[in-house]
Enzyme design. Structure first.
Site, short mmCIF file in Angstrom:
data_model
loop_
_atom_site.label_atom_id
_atom_site.label_comp_id
_atom_site.label_asym_id
_atom_site.label_seq_id
_atom_site.Cartn_x
_atom_site.Cartn_y
_atom_site.Cartn_z
N ASP A 1 18.53 59.04 29.49
CA ASP A 1 19.85 59.62 29.30
C ASP A 1 19.86 60.22 27.89
OD1 ASP A 1 22.70 60.05 29.55
OD2 ASP A 1 22.99 58.25 28.35
N MET A 2 20.86 61.02 27.55
CA MET A 2 20.92 61.59 26.20
C MET A 2 22.04 60.98 25.36
SD MET A 2 21.23 65.55 24.88
CE MET A 2 23.01 65.72 25.21
N ASP A 3 23.29 61.18 25.78
CA ASP A 3 24.43 60.76 24.97
C ASP A 3 24.52 59.24 24.88
OD1 ASP A 3 25.78 63.36 24.33
OD2 ASP A 3 25.73 63.50 26.52
N SER B 1 21.17 64.00 32.28
CA SER B 1 22.40 63.86 31.52
C SER B 1 23.58 64.53 32.20
CB SER B 1 22.21 64.47 30.12
OG SER B 1 23.40 64.50 29.39
N ALA B 2 24.77 64.01 31.91
CA ALA B 2 26.00 64.66 32.37
C ALA B 2 26.36 65.86 31.51
CB ALA B 2 27.15 63.65 32.36
N LYS C 1 27.25 61.19 37.20
CA LYS C 1 27.10 59.74 37.14
C LYS C 1 28.49 59.11 37.26
CE LYS C 1 23.27 60.22 33.83
NZ LYS C 1 22.83 59.94 32.45
N ASP D 1 22.46 53.88 28.44
CA ASP D 1 23.30 53.06 27.56
C ASP D 1 24.61 52.64 28.23
OD1 ASP D 1 25.70 54.96 25.96
OD2 ASP D 1 24.23 55.89 27.27
#
EC number: 3.1.3.68
Length: 222
Positions: free
Chosen positions: A13-15, A115-116, A148, A173
């Site tokens: 994931d990124m954020d 990612s979203a 997600k 996360d």
């Protein structure tokens, strides 16, 4: 007795995992909402939005406090632009990210990003930190019917990597992200923010860490 799965790819994931952008998204969201005359003190009336796509968050605001003027899509674009600006200002790469990506490569794993956030933001962030060449595939949920906790963005990333979802380990996360990866039938590693470390829902993950600096080959491969 089940046969241990072979892990061929790691999907990040990124954020909130690679970059400490969740507070920046919150700030961007509240800045834009306040500019529309929305009462941002009512933020706690919204459900858990961590890991949700920003258009879904904007829809939640609109359902409670409709505004006049710009369309919801325009508001989404304003929030994204503000968030990107804040990321560029603060460059919030989290500890252990470079080492975690390098560890995946050392284990011979393909590396993806699911990612979203919008695809152009994924590209910009990875390039900003000289990580773009380390990622074999990027998948964004920005144009998907569902983000997600729906698994589609993870399934898309696995397809782009050319691997079966069952051979992937996902690193997340948020609870919404973890649910998405488990629904995609992937091995799950979670690195919750300190304030979420004791959330009982993270028991669904295969591994829970307090930081990416703790990541080991055993965590990745099982």
């Amino acid at each position: 007795m089940s046969t241990p799965r072979q892990i061929l790819a790691a999907i990040f994931d990124m954020d909130g995992l690679l970059i400490d952008s969740e507070p920046l998204w919150d700030r961007a969201e509240l800045d834009v909402m306040a500019s529309l005359g929305v009462d941002i003190s009512r933020r706690n009336e919204l459900p858990d939005t961590l890991g949700l796509r920003i258009d879904m968050v904007v829809d939640l605001w609109y359902a409670r406090q409709p505004w006049n003027g710009p369309s919801r899509q325009e508001v989404v674009e304003r929030v994204i632009a503000r968030a990107i600006s804040l990321v560029e200002e603060t460059r919030p790469l989290l500890p252990g990210v470079r080492e975690a990506v390098a560890l995946c490569k050392e284990q011979g794993l393909l590396v993806g990003l699911a990612s979203a956030s919008p695809l152009h933001m994924l590209e910009k962030v990875l390039t900003m930190f000289d990580l773009r060449d380390s990622f074999d595939a990027l998948a964004s949920a920005e144009k998907l019917p569902y983000s997600k906790p729906h698994p589609q963005v993870y399934l898309d990333c696995a397809a782009k990597l050319g691997v079966d979802p069952l051979t992937c380990v996902a690193l997340e996360d948020s609870v919404n992200g973890m649910i998405a990866s488990k629904a995609a039938r992937m091995r799950s590693i979670v690195v919750p923010a300190p304030e979420a470390q004791n959330d009982p829902r993270f028991v669904l993950a295969n591994v829970k860490l307090s930081s990416l600096t703790e990541l080991t080959a055993k965590d990745l491969l099982g």
